[in-house]
Design a protein around this motif. Sequence first.
Motif, PDB file in Angstrom:
ATOM      1  N   HIS A  54     -14.761  -7.545   9.833  1.00 32.72           N
ATOM      2  CA  HIS A  54     -13.622  -6.637   9.731  1.00 32.72           C
ATOM      3  C   HIS A  54     -13.085  -6.255  11.112  1.00 32.72           C
TER       4      HIS A  54
ATOM      5  N   SER B  33      -8.126  -7.061   4.014  1.00 30.05           N
ATOM      6  CA  SER B  33      -9.299  -6.260   4.361  1.00 30.05           C
ATOM      7  C   SER B  33     -10.257  -6.171   3.179  1.00 30.05           C
TER       8      SER B  33
ATOM      9  N   VAL C 192     -11.396  -1.562   3.280  1.00 31.23           N
ATOM     10  CA  VAL C 192     -12.807  -1.568   3.690  1.00 31.23           C
ATOM     11  C   VAL C 192     -13.618  -0.663   2.767  1.00 31.23           C
TER      12      VAL C 192
END
Length: 239
Positions: free
Chosen positions: A32, A129, A23
């Motif tokens: 997310h 991610s 992230v």
Amino acid sequence: MKLVVPNQHGAWAMLLIPYLLGVVASSFRLIHIPLFIGWFFLYLATYPLMMVIKGKQVSFHFNWAVGYFFISFVFLGLVMFVEWRLIYFGLAMIPFFLLNIYFVKRKNERAFTNDMVAIGVFCIGGLASFYIGKGALTSEGLSVALFVFLFFLGSTFFVKSMIREKKNKRFRWYSWGYHFIVLLFIFTLKESWLWILPFAPSLIRAISLYNKKLTIMQLGIIEIINSVIFLVVTSLLFL
């Protein structure tokens, strides 16, 4: 009713850190959140599944595995509705899960190779991610996976040198050598020497704590602190 959760505490750091770094190195999107929930319950499902494979309270653990998998698939399904290419990350994990099952069937879950396989799975979670935040897999995203793999492999060396291989002097040199080589590798890989900072504490603790009489809990606390340092420093470097 007591929840059925994995009993390997170090794995929680492996679950969180790659995802969070993915992230940080890309950019946060609302998607997310369901991706992490799906990833979290997929991880939870692996423990009762392995218990089923071991033949321990099969019916009980099977029900928990099905429940966790169902929740995971609901959230991951929502995510793939938005970005269907994430299925490739799921497919990439299958060989790793099969290897995990192989080691479980052989009753050799603590094998060094199996630890490497498990780390690889968590790294793929970090790649997913990053991909969600960036929209593509770039060299920076691959760096996230590489750094996480190198860091947690170092943790594996350290913990084994303190517990299962504590009387093996040769393994001590394997551990120290690995940590030192990682620093040299990162130094030559990155333009700035600052990138060795997330890994330096690992080398220091591997050498300074060797042969110390530490309990499992104390080792766990040390690894948590070291993991937090790695996460914070690496995050700052990626920003």
